[in-house]
Design a protein around this motif. Structure first.
Motif, PDB file in Angstrom:
ATOM      1  N   LEU A  73     -78.918  60.852 -31.425  1.00 57.43           N
ATOM      2  CA  LEU A  73     -79.100  59.711 -30.613  1.00 57.43           C
ATOM      3  C   LEU A  73     -77.955  58.851 -30.686  1.00 57.43           C
ATOM      4  O   LEU A  73     -77.729  58.206 -31.602  1.00 57.43           O
ATOM      5  CB  LEU A  73     -80.333  59.264 -31.408  1.00 57.43           C
ATOM      6  CG  LEU A  73     -80.944  58.042 -30.801  1.00 57.43           C
ATOM      7  CD1 LEU A  73     -81.351  58.171 -29.371  1.00 57.43           C
ATOM      8  CD2 LEU A  73     -82.288  57.510 -31.556  1.00 57.43           C
ATOM      9  N   VAL A  74     -77.759  58.371 -29.520  1.00 58.88           N
ATOM     10  CA  VAL A  74     -76.408  57.468 -29.360  1.00 58.88           C
ATOM     11  C   VAL A  74     -76.726  56.230 -28.708  1.00 58.88           C
ATOM     12  O   VAL A  74     -77.368  56.361 -27.571  1.00 58.88           O
ATOM     13  CB  VAL A  74     -75.337  58.413 -28.502  1.00 58.88           C
ATOM     14  CG1 VAL A  74     -74.082  57.356 -28.562  1.00 58.88           C
ATOM     15  CG2 VAL A  74     -75.138  59.567 -29.313  1.00 58.88           C
ATOM     16  N   VAL A  75     -76.531  55.346 -29.377  1.00 58.60           N
ATOM     17  CA  VAL A  75     -76.771  53.708 -28.820  1.00 58.60           C
ATOM     18  C   VAL A  75     -75.387  53.138 -29.232  1.00 58.60           C
ATOM     19  O   VAL A  75     -74.319  53.679 -29.200  1.00 58.60           O
ATOM     20  CB  VAL A  75     -77.838  52.977 -29.708  1.00 58.60           C
ATOM     21  CG1 VAL A  75     -79.400  53.722 -29.301  1.00 58.60           C
ATOM     22  CG2 VAL A  75     -77.455  52.775 -31.045  1.00 58.60           C
ATOM     23  N   ARG A  76     -75.266  51.746 -28.862  1.00 56.25           N
ATOM     24  CA  ARG A  76     -74.037  51.175 -28.855  1.00 56.25           C
ATOM     25  C   ARG A  76     -74.002  50.177 -29.952  1.00 56.25           C
ATOM     26  O   ARG A  76     -74.960  49.191 -29.988  1.00 56.25           O
ATOM     27  CB  ARG A  76     -73.722  50.535 -27.650  1.00 56.25           C
ATOM     28  CG  ARG A  76     -72.100  50.069 -27.391  1.00 56.25           C
ATOM     29  CD  ARG A  76     -71.063  51.395 -27.327  1.00 56.25           C
ATOM     30  NE  ARG A  76     -69.895  50.871 -27.007  1.00 56.25           N
ATOM     31  CZ  ARG A  76     -69.502  50.955 -25.574  1.00 56.25           C
ATOM     32  NH1 ARG A  76     -70.260  51.028 -24.602  1.00 56.25           N
ATOM     33  NH2 ARG A  76     -67.973  50.226 -25.475  1.00 56.25           N
ATOM     34  N   TYR A  77     -73.223  50.116 -31.027  1.00 56.69           N
ATOM     35  CA  TYR A  77     -72.946  49.097 -31.897  1.00 56.69           C
ATOM     36  C   TYR A  77     -72.264  47.889 -31.223  1.00 56.69           C
ATOM     37  O   TYR A  77     -71.152  48.025 -30.804  1.00 56.69           O
ATOM     38  CB  TYR A  77     -72.238  49.834 -33.127  1.00 56.69           C
ATOM     39  CG  TYR A  77     -71.961  48.590 -34.316  1.00 56.69           C
ATOM     40  CD1 TYR A  77     -72.883  47.850 -35.137  1.00 56.69           C
ATOM     41  CD2 TYR A  77     -70.520  48.348 -34.514  1.00 56.69           C
ATOM     42  CE1 TYR A  77     -72.470  47.088 -35.998  1.00 56.69           C
ATOM     43  CE2 TYR A  77     -70.298  47.430 -35.384  1.00 56.69           C
ATOM     44  CZ  TYR A  77     -71.175  46.891 -36.119  1.00 56.69           C
ATOM     45  OH  TYR A  77     -70.850  45.805 -37.001  1.00 56.69           O
ATOM     46  N   ARG A  78     -72.660  46.780 -31.549  1.00 55.88           N
ATOM     47  CA  ARG A  78     -72.080  45.666 -30.859  1.00 55.88           C
ATOM     48  C   ARG A  78     -71.749  44.344 -31.922  1.00 55.88           C
ATOM     49  O   ARG A  78     -71.763  43.196 -31.500  1.00 55.88           O
ATOM     50  CB  ARG A  78     -72.906  45.110 -29.572  1.00 55.88           C
ATOM     51  CG  ARG A  78     -73.142  46.080 -28.690  1.00 55.88           C
ATOM     52  CD  ARG A  78     -71.869  46.570 -28.225  1.00 55.88           C
ATOM     53  NE  ARG A  78     -70.736  45.637 -27.411  1.00 55.88           N
ATOM     54  CZ  ARG A  78     -70.507  45.270 -26.206  1.00 55.88           C
ATOM     55  NH1 ARG A  78     -71.247  46.326 -25.278  1.00 55.88           N
ATOM     56  NH2 ARG A  78     -69.584  44.476 -25.885  1.00 55.88           N
ATOM     57  N   GLY A  79     -72.125  44.564 -33.042  1.00 54.80           N
ATOM     58  CA  GLY A  79     -72.157  43.702 -34.174  1.00 54.80           C
ATOM     59  C   GLY A  79     -70.562  42.750 -34.329  1.00 54.80           C
ATOM     60  O   GLY A  79     -70.937  41.798 -34.625  1.00 54.80           O
ATOM     61  N   THR A  80     -69.632  43.201 -33.963  1.00 47.79           N
ATOM     62  CA  THR A  80     -68.066  42.460 -33.996  1.00 47.79           C
ATOM     63  C   THR A  80     -68.228  41.557 -32.753  1.00 47.79           C
ATOM     64  O   THR A  80     -67.446  40.770 -32.647  1.00 47.79           O
ATOM     65  CB  THR A  80     -67.284  43.645 -33.783  1.00 47.79           C
ATOM     66  OG1 THR A  80     -67.254  44.402 -32.684  1.00 47.79           O
ATOM     67  CG2 THR A  80     -67.285  44.612 -35.113  1.00 47.79           C
ATOM     68  N   ASP A  81     -69.078  41.545 -31.796  1.00 44.91           N
ATOM     69  CA  ASP A  81     -69.128  40.565 -30.847  1.00 44.91           C
ATOM     70  C   ASP A  81     -69.493  39.288 -30.933  1.00 44.91           C
ATOM     71  O   ASP A  81     -70.421  39.069 -31.877  1.00 44.91           O
ATOM     72  CB  ASP A  81     -69.942  41.029 -29.196  1.00 44.91           C
ATOM     73  CG  ASP A  81     -69.301  42.310 -28.641  1.00 44.91           C
ATOM     74  OD1 ASP A  81     -68.078  42.507 -29.097  1.00 44.91           O
ATOM     75  OD2 ASP A  81     -69.832  43.160 -27.914  1.00 44.91           O
ATOM     76  N   HIS A  82     -68.997  38.245 -30.428  1.00 41.29           N
ATOM     77  CA  HIS A  82     -69.393  36.956 -30.641  1.00 41.29           C
ATOM     78  C   HIS A  82     -70.876  36.728 -30.547  1.00 41.29           C
ATOM     79  O   HIS A  82     -71.477  37.035 -29.381  1.00 41.29           O
ATOM     80  CB  HIS A  82     -68.691  36.036 -29.723  1.00 41.29           C
ATOM     81  CG  HIS A  82     -69.091  34.652 -30.061  1.00 41.29           C
ATOM     82  ND1 HIS A  82     -68.697  33.876 -30.970  1.00 41.29           N
ATOM     83  CD2 HIS A  82     -69.725  33.615 -29.160  1.00 41.29           C
ATOM     84  CE1 HIS A  82     -69.439  32.559 -30.771  1.00 41.29           C
ATOM     85  NE2 HIS A  82     -69.943  32.631 -29.691  1.00 41.29           N
TER      86      HIS A  82
END
Length: 400
Positions: free
Chosen positions: A360-369
């Motif tokens: 199951l692939v989602v997108r990690y965005r934790g480094t975005d402002h």
């Protein structure tokens, strides 16, 4: 900025103003016996039938009905039939001459930078968190990047309008302001009053609205800013066939702006940039039947987003909230630790475990402002969304 004071020629590169465009064979004639473009008159070679006549000589011919798209001919360099159907989808666009077609929105982004920004001298303004290709294209073209972050408090992801205007007006090297509405990864439709303030400001460059996800906005919240093209010469709106139409594979991006700007884009683009196959599929998708089906699918995605995925996510342990306006075909889900603080560590662990071991692939965005601890999850089919919730529940419940 008063509409009358905007001068496109002041922001275009001098070489673009002087450019003599390549003249395509299909710019002149497209019917009759066409022997002007060095095409293969026999048609696609793989479709040719080879036989022998009574004297044993080879005979070459195309099988009837196998080349209905005339793939041995170059496509219409301007995609006129597709543009005519786009006008039915967006009736507020003044004319087909206000529409530019590119190989995905990424080509449109690149073309805008190339015709306006002098490498090593000029700049573009972005409002993070935002679509990453603005930065990539700027770097490829040796163009500087000025950042004015969105207001991210409580996940609102709206423009800091005063800061955008102040920064853009103070720096004459800035040729483009990139605004993403609904944003990626924010999923937030930008307020019209804010967009108009930027357009009405003394900034002398282009204001580009990237509307890849605009069809997912509920009508009561807003609609495409393509309707402002007739009102403002300094606006350019980008759209795509990749999202609501489900045609990411045909790579067709749409740009909507003044006739003057579109003419310069057409002058600078490759002669036959959009393929016959892409134009044919787009034409079918933009038919009355195609539009009806698109709207039906879009409503299904909205329903899955609003009535299943979001409420189910909010009921999971360690989910601290859904950020943004939820105006796209994805949700931005914040993962928190046991104390309720956003946790990149937990979000990254869940992301990696799902991709590497759960299929199951989602997108990690934790480094975005403003996106600390966030996963961006595309709204899938009902079955796929159920798997998302089941998998996340299993993983998050095991975390103290």
């Amino acid at each position: 900025m008063p509409v009358s004071s905007f001068d496109l020629k002041r922001i275009l590169r001098p070489n673009i103003l002087k450019l003599e465009p390549y003249r395509c064979a299909r710019d002149d004639y497209s019917e009759g016996i066409l022997l002007d473009a060095n095409e293969n008159s026999y048609g696609p070679a793989y479709q040719v039938e080879i036989s022998q006549d009574s004297e044993g000589h080879e005979q070459l011919q195309i099988s009837p009905g196998t080349n209905d798209l005339s793939l041995h001919r170059y496509p219409d360099p301007l995609g006129r039939e597709v543009k005519a159907r786009i006008l039915k989808l967006r009736p507020s666009i003044p004319s087909a001459d206000n529409i530019f077609l590119g190989v995905g929105s990424d080509e449109v982004i690149d073309m805008l930078v190339r015709i306006t920004c002098t490498p090593g001298k000029d700049a573009v303004l972005v409002t993070p968190p935002t679509y990453g290709m603005y930065k990539v294209v700027a770097n490829v073209n040796d163009v500087n990047i000025v950042k004015v972050p969105l207001v991210v408090d409580e996940g609102v992801f709206q423009l800091d309008v005063d800061a955008v205007i102040r920064t853009a007006v103070a720096d004459p090297s800035i040729k483009i302001i990139w605004l993403c509405s609904p944003g990626n990864p924010t999923g937030t439709y930008l307020r019209e009053a804010d967009v108009r303030r930027v357009l009405d400001s003394p900034f002398q460059g282009l204001v580009v609205l990237d509307e890849a996800y605009v069809d997912f906005v509920r009508p009561e919240k807003g609609e495409s800013y393509a309707r402002l093209v007739a009102e403002y010469p300094n606006i350019f709106v980008m759209q795509t066939m990749s999202k609501s139409f489900g045609l990411a594979g045909i790579r067709l991006g749409v740009g909507i702006g003044s006739r003057e700007l579109v003419s310069y884009l057409n002058n600078a683009k490759a002669p036959y940039n959009v393929s016959t196959l892409s134009l044919s599929v787009a034409k079918a998708a933009l038919s009355d039947d195609g539009l009806a089906k698109m709207r039906s699918v879009m409503q299904g995605i909205q329903k899955q987003r609003d009535e299943f995925l979001i409420p189910e996510l909010l009921g999971l342990p360690h989910v601290g909230g859904i950020l943004g306006g939820n105006d796209a075909n994805f949700v931005l889900c914040r993962i928190c630790d046991s104390s309720g603080r956003a946790s990149n560590e937990i979000a990254k662990h869940v992301y990696s475990e799902m991709a590497e071991n759960r299929g199951l692939v989602v997108r990690y965005r934790g480094t975005d402002h403003g996106c600390e601890g966030c996963l961006r999850i595309t709204v899938g089919t009902a079955e796929e969304n159920a798997v998302v919730i089941k998998t996340l529940r299993s993983l998050l419940s095991a975390i103290p």
